[in-house]
Write a protein that holds these residues in place. Structure first.
Motif, PDB file in Angstrom:
ATOM      1  N   GLY A 301       1.038  -1.207  -0.086  1.00  0.00           N
ATOM      2  CA  GLY A 301       0.083  -0.194  -0.085  1.00  0.00           C
ATOM      3  C   GLY A 301       0.949   1.234   0.132  1.00  0.00           C
ATOM      4  N   GLN A 302       0.627   2.333  -0.503  1.00  0.00           N
ATOM      5  CA  GLN A 302       1.510   3.426  -0.841  1.00  0.00           C
ATOM      6  C   GLN A 302       1.302   4.246   0.628  1.00  0.00           C
ATOM      7  OE1 GLN A 302       1.604   5.227  -4.499  1.00  0.00           O
ATOM      8  NE2 GLN A 302       3.653   5.189  -4.766  1.00  0.00           N
ATOM      9  N   ALA A 303       2.566   4.559   0.942  1.00  0.00           N
ATOM     10  CA  ALA A 303       2.543   5.350   2.332  1.00  0.00           C
ATOM     11  C   ALA A 303       3.020   6.883   2.022  1.00  0.00           C
ATOM     12  CB  ALA A 303       3.118   4.793   3.510  1.00  0.00           C
ATOM     13  N   GLY A 304       2.596   7.785   2.612  1.00  0.00           N
ATOM     14  CA  GLY A 304       2.935   9.154   2.507  1.00  0.00           C
ATOM     15  C   GLY A 304       3.376   9.835   3.913  1.00  0.00           C
ATOM     16  N   SER A 305       3.256  10.848   4.020  1.00  0.00           N
ATOM     17  CA  SER A 305       3.670  11.693   5.353  1.00  0.00           C
ATOM     18  C   SER A 305       2.801  11.286   6.597  1.00  0.00           C
ATOM     19  CB  SER A 305       3.879  13.192   5.233  1.00  0.00           C
ATOM     20  OG  SER A 305       2.273  13.778   4.796  1.00  0.00           O
ATOM     21  N   ASN A 306       1.618  10.752   6.585  1.00  0.00           N
ATOM     22  CA  ASN A 306       0.908  10.466   7.414  1.00  0.00           C
ATOM     23  C   ASN A 306       1.123   9.141   8.156  1.00  0.00           C
ATOM     24  OD1 ASN A 306      -0.580  12.539   6.919  1.00  0.00           O
ATOM     25  ND2 ASN A 306      -2.392  11.508   6.172  1.00  0.00           N
ATOM     26  N   GLY A 307       2.011   8.284   7.461  1.00  0.00           N
ATOM     27  CA  GLY A 307       2.565   7.326   8.126  1.00  0.00           C
ATOM     28  C   GLY A 307       1.638   5.766   7.745  1.00  0.00           C
ATOM     29  N   LEU A 354      -7.800   0.946   1.531  1.00  0.00           N
ATOM     30  CA  LEU A 354      -7.164   0.766   2.671  1.00  0.00           C
ATOM     31  C   LEU A 354      -7.039   1.797   3.866  1.00  0.00           C
ATOM     32  CD1 LEU A 354      -4.501  -1.702   1.378  1.00  0.00           C
ATOM     33  CD2 LEU A 354      -6.709  -2.195   2.540  1.00  0.00           C
ATOM     34  N   ASN A 355      -7.172   3.064   3.204  1.00  0.00           N
ATOM     35  CA  ASN A 355      -6.900   4.307   4.146  1.00  0.00           C
ATOM     36  C   ASN A 355      -7.901   4.100   5.204  1.00  0.00           C
ATOM     37  OD1 ASN A 355      -5.692   6.612   5.306  1.00  0.00           O
ATOM     38  ND2 ASN A 355      -7.394   7.693   4.332  1.00  0.00           N
ATOM     39  N   GLY A 356      -7.761   4.340   6.630  1.00  0.00           N
ATOM     40  CA  GLY A 356      -8.556   4.438   7.585  1.00  0.00           C
ATOM     41  C   GLY A 356      -9.092   2.828   8.142  1.00  0.00           C
ATOM     42  N   LYS A 362      -4.965  -0.519  15.419  1.00  0.00           N
ATOM     43  CA  LYS A 362      -4.377   0.828  14.848  1.00  0.00           C
ATOM     44  C   LYS A 362      -5.103   1.065  13.633  1.00  0.00           C
ATOM     45  CE  LYS A 362      -1.319   1.293  18.027  1.00  0.00           C
ATOM     46  NZ  LYS A 362      -1.252   2.301  19.042  1.00  0.00           N
ATOM     47  N   ILE A 363      -5.021   2.446  13.420  1.00  0.00           N
ATOM     48  CA  ILE A 363      -5.679   2.904  12.018  1.00  0.00           C
ATOM     49  C   ILE A 363      -4.621   3.021  11.151  1.00  0.00           C
ATOM     50  CG2 ILE A 363      -6.995   4.412  10.756  1.00  0.00           C
ATOM     51  CD1 ILE A 363      -8.567   3.175  12.905  1.00  0.00           C
ATOM     52  N   ILE A 364      -4.743   2.292  10.023  1.00  0.00           N
ATOM     53  CA  ILE A 364      -3.896   2.420   8.661  1.00  0.00           C
ATOM     54  C   ILE A 364      -4.059   3.904   7.970  1.00  0.00           C
ATOM     55  CG2 ILE A 364      -2.892   1.226   6.663  1.00  0.00           C
ATOM     56  CD1 ILE A 364      -4.392  -1.238   7.694  1.00  0.00           C
ATOM     57  N   ARG A 365      -2.970   4.586   7.727  1.00  0.00           N
ATOM     58  CA  ARG A 365      -3.063   5.702   6.903  1.00  0.00           C
ATOM     59  C   ARG A 365      -2.312   5.404   5.592  1.00  0.00           C
ATOM     60  NH1 ARG A 365      -7.437   7.721   9.077  1.00  0.00           N
ATOM     61  NH2 ARG A 365      -7.237   8.390  11.269  1.00  0.00           N
ATOM     62  N   VAL A 366      -2.922   5.768   4.551  1.00  0.00           N
ATOM     63  CA  VAL A 366      -2.518   5.614   3.124  1.00  0.00           C
ATOM     64  C   VAL A 366      -2.420   6.738   2.280  1.00  0.00           C
ATOM     65  CG1 VAL A 366      -2.097   4.023   1.256  1.00  0.00           C
ATOM     66  CG2 VAL A 366      -3.036   3.012   3.541  1.00  0.00           C
TER      67      VAL A 366
END
Length: 490
Positions: A301-307, A354-356, A362-366
């Protein structure tokens, strides 16, 4: 915020920076590396020995100061390097004391100055020192530890992908002393055991060395605490309970004694604890700690600054929405990663679904990254296993143009679609398989040809975990189970 992150921003008592009179100043600031670590959010009943156990795998523990009223402690390691290794490791693996997550960061103190007359603290430190050096604690230390602990351990097996038998437990724990009795049972859908040593000190050593370790590679994690019981009452010797001091006990109604060959079959796992624990754990190097963290994580999954929260084998969940090409865990931010999909559409699809979502509480942030590709490390450069290339993975679902897989892409749901099921596999087989993935099966339905089925877990989070664990699972005869999210319900 991640647990135990040095800059987590959690409100707490400042490490030595305030007397508590100005609440606006009670903010945790990031401290530079120090061999003294500040541990917060400890449970009320936490003992000094349990706090020391957090540092034991990383090197010598030289001092400890507990603040009972504030649920905090300071732990002094022998070297700054050991403390750095410990903080780096626990930034990716949440530390627990008595099944409660705790927070670890560097302290502003460079050393601890405590009352040398505190005999209890000194006795615990001597015991730990003896464990680390491979020796036995002195008699006075044994007495101090015996008064503080029970010879009976309560063991919970998390992520029990393979069966864990009495003989497996006996083989592992007997490295630390004489195992007298074991009782196994299931509670709250978790496999648990009570194990009694002949001596409380042996129980102490086993807990220090084994708590948090995996029996088999990446699964069957040991969660160990002391039981309030000091003696186990075993009535039967069978596959659920055993008194090794009384071989004459009956097996009980319809309960056969366990065939030792069953346990032996599982002891051959080359990545298991079995047969590999000579005593207390050796200190981990910085590279080994990072490798251990990377070994738990193969995300996607692609991750940015939110982690993105790092969780084991998350890449399989992302592969539901596209073909993962490369994964890079960020070196200075190991709770985040860059994931390269085959194309922008797949990245967008993975992000939207997948975001959220929730994993391990834990909540996945994408988010979409500014990077177009994930670069592989230069030749000869060791990046500690943080970058992986999956371009030639056999698990890609969308290699063939026009594949039916493109028509069956749905958001995460509690109901999973199973396919490629062998003809001789029964409903009970599949229910057991998915229950062992750590969830509760609420419903099941075969399709008419019995090559496909729907299985409903109790929550979406459990279904996500089951998909991660069981997609491409070898069902025998080189037939691999296919798992995806379903839009249907049962």
């Amino acid at each position: 915020s991640m647990y135990n992150s040095p800059n987590s921003g959690m409100s707490s008592i400042c490490d030595g920076a305030s007397n508590g009179s100005d609440s606006k100043k009670l903010r945790v600031e990031e401290a530079p590396p120090s061999r003294v670590l500040h541990i917060r959010k400890l449970p009320n009943e936490a003992s000094e020995t349990e706090v020391i156990a957090l540092g034991l795998p990383f090197g010598k523990v030289t001092n400890i100061l507990t603040l009972k009223g504030k649920n905090q402690a300071f732990l002094e390691m022998g070297t700054e390097e050991a403390a750095i290794t410990m903080v780096n490791y626990y930034s990716t693996v949440t530390p627990h004391v008595r099944n409660v997550p705790v927070f670890i960061q560097y302290s502003n103190h460079k050393e601890l100055k405590t009352d040398a007359g505190n005999q209890r603290t000194q006795a615990v430190l001597q015991a730990v020192s003896a464990v680390q050096s491979g020796g036995s604690p002195s008699s006075d230390v044994q007495e101090a530890l015996a008064a503080a602990s029970s010879p009976v351990l309560r063991i919970i097996i998390d992520n029990m992908f393979y069966p864990v038998t009495l003989d497996v437990l006996q083989q592992i724990f007997s490295k630390f002393g004489t195992v007298m009795k074991i009782i196994t049972f299931t509670k709250n859908n978790q496999f648990q055991a009570l194990l009694q040593f002949s001596d409380p000190v042996n129980a102490q050593q086993a807990k220090l060395a084994l708590d948090g370790q995996n029996i088999y590679n990446s699964c069957c994690t040991l969660r160990i605490d002391f039981s309030k019981l000091v003696n186990l009452n075993v009535k039967y010797n069978n596959d659920k309970s055993r008194d090794y001091t009384r071989p004459e006990l009956p097996a009980g109604d319809g309960q056969p004694s366990l065939d030792p060959s069953v346990a032996a079959a599982f002891s051959k796992d080359s990545n298991s604890l079995l047969g590999k624990i000579p005593g207390a754990l050796s200190p981990l190097s910085a590279a080994a700690a990072a490798a251990a963290a990377a070994g738990r994580v193969a995300l996607a999954g692609q991750a940015g600054s939110n982690g993105v929260l790092l969780v084991s084998n998350l890449n399989e969940e992302v592969r539901v929405y596209g073909d993962v090409q490369r994964v890079k865990i960020l070196y200075n931010k190991k709770d985040s990663a860059l994931i390269q999909m085959s194309d922008a559409n797949q990245a967008q699809l993975a992000m939207s679904h997948l975001n959220g979502q929730k994993m391990y509480g834990k909540i996945i942030r994408v988010t979409l990254s500014k990077h177009q590709t994930v670069a592989l490390p230069r030749d000869g450069l060791d990046d500690q296993g943080l970058t992986k290339d999956y371009a030639n993975s056999p698990l890609h679902r969308f290699k063939k143009p026009g594949s039916k897989n493109f028509q069956n892409i749905f958001p995460p749901s509690a109901t999973l679609h199973l396919s490629n099921i062998p003809q001789d596999v029964t409903e009970d087989d599949l229910r057991l398989l998915f229950s062992n993935a750590g969830g509760t099966v609420k419903a099941f339905k075969f399709f008419q040809d019995r090559k496909m089925a729907l299985i409903q877990m109790s929550t979406v989070e459990e279904a996500i975990q089951a998909l991660i664990d069981l997609h491409n699972y070898n069902m025998g005869g080189n037939q691999h189970l296919r798992v995806s999210f379903s839009k249907s319900t049962i």
